[in-house]
Design a protein around this motif. Sequence first.
Motif, PDB file in Angstrom:
ATOM      1  N   ILE A 145      29.820  17.952 -11.271  1.00 35.62           N
ATOM      2  CA  ILE A 145      29.550  18.113  -9.850  1.00 35.62           C
ATOM      3  C   ILE A 145      28.171  17.524  -9.583  1.00 35.62           C
ATOM      4  O   ILE A 145      27.175  17.945 -10.177  1.00 35.62           O
ATOM      5  CB  ILE A 145      29.588  19.595  -9.425  1.00 35.62           C
ATOM      6  N   TRP A 146      28.133  16.529  -8.708  1.00 36.25           N
ATOM      7  CA  TRP A 146      26.877  15.874  -8.364  1.00 36.25           C
ATOM      8  C   TRP A 146      26.328  16.481  -7.083  1.00 36.25           C
ATOM      9  O   TRP A 146      27.069  16.731  -6.138  1.00 36.25           O
ATOM     10  CB  TRP A 146      27.099  14.371  -8.184  1.00 36.25           C
ATOM     11  N   TYR A 147      25.023  16.702  -7.051  1.00 34.90           N
ATOM     12  CA  TYR A 147      24.348  17.277  -5.893  1.00 34.90           C
ATOM     13  C   TYR A 147      23.302  16.292  -5.370  1.00 34.90           C
ATOM     14  O   TYR A 147      22.514  15.750  -6.160  1.00 34.90           O
ATOM     15  CB  TYR A 147      23.644  18.590  -6.257  1.00 34.90           C
ATOM     16  N   GLU A 148      23.309  16.080  -4.067  1.00 33.36           N
ATOM     17  CA  GLU A 148      22.262  15.303  -3.410  1.00 33.36           C
ATOM     18  C   GLU A 148      21.175  16.269  -2.974  1.00 33.36           C
ATOM     19  O   GLU A 148      21.455  17.258  -2.298  1.00 33.36           O
ATOM     20  CB  GLU A 148      22.801  14.588  -2.168  1.00 33.36           C
ATOM     21  N   CYS A 149      19.954  15.984  -3.368  1.00 34.21           N
ATOM     22  CA  CYS A 149      18.821  16.852  -3.034  1.00 34.21           C
ATOM     23  C   CYS A 149      17.796  16.045  -2.252  1.00 34.21           C
ATOM     24  O   CYS A 149      17.328  15.003  -2.723  1.00 34.21           O
ATOM     25  CB  CYS A 149      18.170  17.386  -4.309  1.00 34.21           C
ATOM     26  N   LYS A 197       1.400   9.351   2.644  1.00 31.85           N
ATOM     27  CA  LYS A 197       2.261   9.703   3.766  1.00 31.85           C
ATOM     28  C   LYS A 197       3.265  10.748   3.297  1.00 31.85           C
ATOM     29  O   LYS A 197       3.684  10.744   2.137  1.00 31.85           O
ATOM     30  CB  LYS A 197       3.045   8.485   4.262  1.00 31.85           C
ATOM     31  N   VAL A 198       3.647  11.609   4.232  1.00 33.08           N
ATOM     32  CA  VAL A 198       4.695  12.584   3.935  1.00 33.08           C
ATOM     33  C   VAL A 198       6.024  11.853   4.053  1.00 33.08           C
ATOM     34  O   VAL A 198       6.294  11.172   5.046  1.00 33.08           O
ATOM     35  CB  VAL A 198       4.635  13.786   4.900  1.00 33.08           C
ATOM     36  N   THR A 199       6.847  11.962   3.029  1.00 31.75           N
ATOM     37  CA  THR A 199       8.132  11.274   3.001  1.00 31.75           C
ATOM     38  C   THR A 199       9.215  12.223   2.509  1.00 31.75           C
ATOM     39  O   THR A 199       8.934  13.186   1.802  1.00 31.75           O
ATOM     40  CB  THR A 199       8.054  10.020   2.103  1.00 31.75           C
ATOM     41  N   THR A 200      10.440  11.930   2.890  1.00 30.70           N
ATOM     42  CA  THR A 200      11.586  12.685   2.393  1.00 30.70           C
ATOM     43  C   THR A 200      12.460  11.723   1.606  1.00 30.70           C
ATOM     44  O   THR A 200      12.928  10.719   2.150  1.00 30.70           O
ATOM     45  CB  THR A 200      12.391  13.305   3.558  1.00 30.70           C
ATOM     46  N   ASP A 201      12.660  11.996   0.332  1.00 24.35           N
ATOM     47  CA  ASP A 201      13.475  11.153  -0.539  1.00 24.35           C
ATOM     48  C   ASP A 201      14.696  11.930  -1.007  1.00 24.35           C
ATOM     49  O   ASP A 201      14.676  13.155  -1.124  1.00 24.35           O
ATOM     50  CB  ASP A 201      12.674  10.688  -1.752  1.00 24.35           C
ATOM     51  N   THR A 202      15.758  11.177  -1.302  1.00 20.80           N
ATOM     52  CA  THR A 202      17.009  11.762  -1.765  1.00 20.80           C
ATOM     53  C   THR A 202      17.187  11.459  -3.242  1.00 20.80           C
ATOM     54  O   THR A 202      17.022  10.313  -3.677  1.00 20.80           O
ATOM     55  CB  THR A 202      18.200  11.191  -0.960  1.00 20.80           C
ATOM     56  N   TYR A 203      17.542  12.489  -4.003  1.00 18.82           N
ATOM     57  CA  TYR A 203      17.789  12.362  -5.435  1.00 18.82           C
ATOM     58  C   TYR A 203      19.173  12.921  -5.739  1.00 18.82           C
ATOM     59  O   TYR A 203      19.691  13.762  -4.996  1.00 18.82           O
ATOM     60  CB  TYR A 203      16.731  13.130  -6.240  1.00 18.82           C
ATOM     61  N   LEU A 204      19.754  12.465  -6.825  1.00 18.43           N
ATOM     62  CA  LEU A 204      21.072  12.941  -7.235  1.00 18.43           C
ATOM     63  C   LEU A 204      20.956  13.545  -8.630  1.00 18.43           C
ATOM     64  O   LEU A 204      20.295  12.978  -9.506  1.00 18.43           O
ATOM     65  CB  LEU A 204      22.074  11.774  -7.261  1.00 18.43           C
ATOM     66  N   LEU A 205      21.598  14.700  -8.813  1.00 17.64           N
ATOM     67  CA  LEU A 205      21.640  15.304 -10.147  1.00 17.64           C
ATOM     68  C   LEU A 205      22.943  16.068 -10.302  1.00 17.64           C
ATOM     69  O   LEU A 205      23.605  16.401  -9.325  1.00 17.64           O
ATOM     70  CB  LEU A 205      20.422  16.206 -10.387  1.00 17.64           C
ATOM     71  N   ASP A 206      23.330  16.277 -11.539  1.00 12.92           N
ATOM     72  CA  ASP A 206      24.537  17.066 -11.780  1.00 12.92           C
ATOM     73  C   ASP A 206      24.130  18.467 -12.214  1.00 12.92           C
ATOM     74  O   ASP A 206      23.122  18.670 -12.882  1.00 12.92           O
ATOM     75  CB  ASP A 206      25.481  16.403 -12.782  1.00 12.92           C
ATOM     76  N   ASP A 213      16.746   8.132  -7.062  1.00 12.54           N
ATOM     77  CA  ASP A 213      16.875   8.240  -8.511  1.00 12.54           C
ATOM     78  C   ASP A 213      17.977   9.235  -8.848  1.00 12.54           C
ATOM     79  O   ASP A 213      18.322  10.089  -8.037  1.00 12.54           O
ATOM     80  CB  ASP A 213      15.557   8.695  -9.133  1.00 12.54           C
ATOM     81  N   VAL A 214      18.507   9.112 -10.055  1.00 16.73           N
ATOM     82  CA  VAL A 214      19.578   9.991 -10.539  1.00 16.73           C
ATOM     83  C   VAL A 214      19.072  10.709 -11.777  1.00 16.73           C
ATOM     84  O   VAL A 214      18.509  10.088 -12.684  1.00 16.73           O
ATOM     85  CB  VAL A 214      20.854   9.185 -10.868  1.00 16.73           C
ATOM     86  N   PHE A 215      19.279  12.033 -11.807  1.00 19.78           N
ATOM     87  CA  PHE A 215      18.858  12.851 -12.942  1.00 19.78           C
ATOM     88  C   PHE A 215      20.084  13.502 -13.566  1.00 19.78           C
ATOM     89  O   PHE A 215      20.457  14.609 -13.195  1.00 19.78           O
ATOM     90  CB  PHE A 215      17.866  13.931 -12.499  1.00 19.78           C
ATOM     91  N   PRO A 216      20.723  12.823 -14.523  1.00 14.96           N
ATOM     92  CA  PRO A 216      21.880  13.446 -15.177  1.00 14.96           C
ATOM     93  C   PRO A 216      21.430  14.524 -16.156  1.00 14.96           C
ATOM     94  O   PRO A 216      20.304  14.490 -16.659  1.00 14.96           O
ATOM     95  CB  PRO A 216      22.540  12.277 -15.912  1.00 14.96           C
TER      96      PRO A 216
END
Length: 173
Positions: free
Chosen positions: A4-8, A22-31, A137-140
């Motif tokens: 199950i992959w989660y977008e954070c 700068k304040v930024t919002t980034d999306t990461y994926l992890l299982d 980025d992806v964090f498996p």
Amino acid sequence: MSVIWYECKVKYRKTHETGEQKVTTDTYLLDAVSYTEAEARITEEMKAYTNEDFRIMNIKVANFSEVHPFENSDRWFKSKVSLVALDEESGKERKTNIYLLVQANDVKEAFENTIKAMETTMGDYNIPSITESPILDVFPYFTGEEEQLEKYKVIDTASEEKVEEETEEEVVS
């Protein structure tokens, strides 16, 4: 067990190349196996990534069937793949859509990498769309077992060609 992959989405202060913060919002994926584990894992990953304070803004289940990293690629693309099967009862074609996350440098390369990822598929398929993903980025999750590494194997085309050449040499010998 399926992954199950989660977008954070994480909000934090990021220092850019110019030295400006700068304040930024980034999306990461992890299982992970749950939202709770996903939150704990993204917290640990972000602690290693930044010394600044950060906030987890959103965690949601991603609809990726598979994730395919490729060497020398820096962006992630969402590939929609339509699997085509013939319904024997009605005689009509049925399409089932799956989504792959593929690493590439541009859309053309993402298309080629999607074809590489699908090369072991026995059935017919087509690729109706490929879009750039906001995922940075992806964090498996790795347990260190070989089976775990197989599900997130970085595909190195140069080493694949070398293996094919060595195999051909063995057959000739």
